[in-house]
Every structure is written in structure tokens, then in C-alpha cells.
Design a protein around this motif. Structure first.
Motif, PDB file in Angstrom:
ATOM      1  N   GLY A 127       0.884  -1.199   0.086  1.00  0.00           N
ATOM      2  CA  GLY A 127       0.130  -0.159  -0.287  1.00  0.00           C
ATOM      3  C   GLY A 127       0.790   1.341   0.076  1.00  0.00           C
ATOM      4  O   GLY A 127       0.370   2.347   0.123  1.00  0.00           O
ATOM      5  N   GLY A 128       2.037   0.883  -0.225  1.00  0.00           N
ATOM      6  CA  GLY A 128       3.127   2.334  -0.100  1.00  0.00           C
ATOM      7  C   GLY A 128       3.505   2.708  -1.365  1.00  0.00           C
ATOM      8  O   GLY A 128       3.027   2.368  -2.313  1.00  0.00           O
ATOM      9  N   PHE A 129       4.409   3.454  -1.457  1.00  0.00           N
ATOM     10  CA  PHE A 129       4.836   4.300  -2.441  1.00  0.00           C
ATOM     11  C   PHE A 129       6.270   3.849  -3.188  1.00  0.00           C
ATOM     12  O   PHE A 129       7.106   3.766  -2.458  1.00  0.00           O
ATOM     13  CB  PHE A 129       5.066   5.837  -2.109  1.00  0.00           C
ATOM     14  N   VAL A 130       6.177   3.472  -4.301  1.00  0.00           N
ATOM     15  CA  VAL A 130       7.543   2.887  -5.164  1.00  0.00           C
ATOM     16  C   VAL A 130       8.182   4.184  -5.722  1.00  0.00           C
ATOM     17  O   VAL A 130       7.609   4.757  -6.548  1.00  0.00           O
ATOM     18  CB  VAL A 130       7.249   1.819  -5.994  1.00  0.00           C
ATOM     19  N   GLU A 131       9.315   4.504  -5.486  1.00  0.00           N
ATOM     20  CA  GLU A 131      10.280   5.374  -6.176  1.00  0.00           C
ATOM     21  C   GLU A 131      11.665   4.873  -6.229  1.00  0.00           C
ATOM     22  O   GLU A 131      12.270   4.709  -5.184  1.00  0.00           O
ATOM     23  CB  GLU A 131      10.122   6.675  -5.614  1.00  0.00           C
ATOM     24  N   GLY A 132      12.469   4.780  -7.304  1.00  0.00           N
ATOM     25  CA  GLY A 132      13.774   4.702  -7.291  1.00  0.00           C
ATOM     26  C   GLY A 132      14.296   3.444  -6.620  1.00  0.00           C
ATOM     27  O   GLY A 132      15.329   3.307  -6.181  1.00  0.00           O
ATOM     28  N   GLY A 133      13.387   2.326  -7.031  1.00  0.00           N
ATOM     29  CA  GLY A 133      13.746   1.116  -6.669  1.00  0.00           C
ATOM     30  C   GLY A 133      13.506   0.571  -5.201  1.00  0.00           C
ATOM     31  O   GLY A 133      13.821  -0.262  -4.696  1.00  0.00           O
ATOM     32  N   LYS A 134      12.912   1.722  -4.624  1.00  0.00           N
ATOM     33  CA  LYS A 134      12.541   1.466  -3.055  1.00  0.00           C
ATOM     34  C   LYS A 134      11.031   1.437  -2.825  1.00  0.00           C
ATOM     35  O   LYS A 134      10.233   2.166  -3.662  1.00  0.00           O
ATOM     36  CB  LYS A 134      13.099   2.707  -2.190  1.00  0.00           C
ATOM     37  N   ILE A 135      10.700   0.769  -1.802  1.00  0.00           N
ATOM     38  CA  ILE A 135       9.219   0.970  -1.315  1.00  0.00           C
ATOM     39  C   ILE A 135       9.046   1.790  -0.148  1.00  0.00           C
ATOM     40  O   ILE A 135       9.987   1.337   0.888  1.00  0.00           O
ATOM     41  CB  ILE A 135       8.325  -0.583  -1.301  1.00  0.00           C
ATOM     42  N   GLU A 136       8.221   2.524   0.104  1.00  0.00           N
ATOM     43  CA  GLU A 136       8.131   3.324   1.162  1.00  0.00           C
ATOM     44  C   GLU A 136       6.943   2.994   2.215  1.00  0.00           C
ATOM     45  O   GLU A 136       5.711   2.865   1.368  1.00  0.00           O
ATOM     46  CB  GLU A 136       7.872   5.074   0.928  1.00  0.00           C
ATOM     47  N   CYS A 137       7.037   2.775   3.406  1.00  0.00           N
ATOM     48  CA  CYS A 137       5.721   2.053   4.010  1.00  0.00           C
ATOM     49  C   CYS A 137       4.644   3.390   4.107  1.00  0.00           C
ATOM     50  O   CYS A 137       5.188   4.404   4.347  1.00  0.00           O
ATOM     51  CB  CYS A 137       6.337   1.916   5.644  1.00  0.00           C
ATOM     52  N   PRO A 138       3.594   2.950   3.884  1.00  0.00           N
ATOM     53  CA  PRO A 138       2.454   4.118   3.971  1.00  0.00           C
ATOM     54  C   PRO A 138       2.040   4.542   5.410  1.00  0.00           C
ATOM     55  O   PRO A 138       1.320   5.112   5.676  1.00  0.00           O
ATOM     56  CB  PRO A 138       1.267   3.128   3.278  1.00  0.00           C
ATOM     57  N   LEU A 139       2.669   3.827   6.515  1.00  0.00           N
ATOM     58  CA  LEU A 139       2.184   4.177   7.942  1.00  0.00           C
ATOM     59  C   LEU A 139       3.451   5.107   8.285  1.00  0.00           C
ATOM     60  O   LEU A 139       2.776   6.187   9.046  1.00  0.00           O
ATOM     61  CB  LEU A 139       1.997   2.822   8.718  1.00  0.00           C
ATOM     62  N   HIS A 140       4.452   4.741   8.274  1.00  0.00           N
ATOM     63  CA  HIS A 140       5.479   5.811   8.866  1.00  0.00           C
ATOM     64  C   HIS A 140       6.638   5.919   8.176  1.00  0.00           C
ATOM     65  O   HIS A 140       7.829   6.470   8.542  1.00  0.00           O
ATOM     66  CB  HIS A 140       6.376   5.042  10.232  1.00  0.00           C
ATOM     67  N   GLN A 141       6.436   5.924   6.866  1.00  0.00           N
ATOM     68  CA  GLN A 141       7.562   6.069   5.862  1.00  0.00           C
ATOM     69  C   GLN A 141       8.869   5.285   5.833  1.00  0.00           C
ATOM     70  O   GLN A 141      10.043   6.023   5.377  1.00  0.00           O
ATOM     71  CB  GLN A 141       7.901   7.665   5.765  1.00  0.00           C
TER      72      GLN A 141
END
Length: 113
Positions: A60-74
Motif C-alpha cells: 500500500g506504499g509508494f514505489v520510487e527509485g527501486g525502493k518501497i516506502e511504508c504507508p504508515l511511518h515512511q
């Protein structure tokens, strides 16, 4: 990228290869394990879909530059290796081997699971 060559796996059908799109994580459950599937270029990667900081589905997070960012606490994780970049999370994600068989994404789980 992790080296899975020496480990015995049981391969599980996850979904059709065409269902995994760039920048759109796909969440699947394999043997009751939440797994996130990610397409980077032509490759598909499989990671634990649960953030190591608190229970949140990374798909449910954000994908950018080959990374996934957690939607809860980044918290951020490398999609290829599962490496944690923090700040909130401190532990890497479990990664799983992937292979494509007749247009299907197959994810390997260790035999000892």
C-alpha cells in the motif's frame, strides 16, 4: 540481490506475470505469508509485504527509485535486496526468489518453512 542458489525451495504460483506492473506493488498471500511483488524493469521481485517497524502492508506504499516506502511511518526498503533504509524500521525485509513459468509468477519458499 540475495543468492538463493544453494537453498531448496517449494515453488508457489502467485499470479499472472501481466498482473505485476511497474510502480504498482501487488499483494499476494502464499502459504499464509503476505508477499509483495514488484516489477523493476523486466524483473519481478518478491519481499515480505509487512513492514518490520509496525504491521503495515508495504504494497500500500509508494514505489520510487527501486525502493518501497511504508504507508504508515515512511520507512524505506530496497526492492531488490530488502535492505532497510529507516528511519522508523531497523530490520531488513525477507526476500523470496522469483521465476516466471509459462507467464505465471512463481515464488519460492524455503523447504524448512
Amino acid at each position: 540481490m540475495p543468492d538463493f542458489s544453494e537453498l531448496p525451495f517449494v515453488w508457489h504460483d502467485a499470479c499472472a506475470e501481466a498482473e505485476v506492473h511497474a510502480d504498482e506493488p501487488r499483494s499476494v498471500k502464499i502459504a499464509d505469508i503476505p508477499v509483495g511483488l514488484y516489477r523493476l524493469g523486466e524483473a519481478i521481485h518478491a519481499l515480505s509485504d509487512v513492514c518490520t517497524h509496525e504491521f503495515a502492508l508495504l504494497s500500500g506504499g509508494f514505489v520510487e527509485g527501486g525502493k518501497i516506502e511504508c504507508p504508515l511511518h515512511q520507512a524505506c526498503f530496497d526492492i531488490r535486496s530488502g535492505k532497510c533504509f529507516g528511519p522508523m524500521a531497523e530490520h531488513d525485509l525477507k526476500t523470496f526468489p522469483v521465476r516466471i513459468v509459462r507467464g505465471r509468477v512463481m515464488v519460492g519458499l524455503c523447504v524448512d518453512r
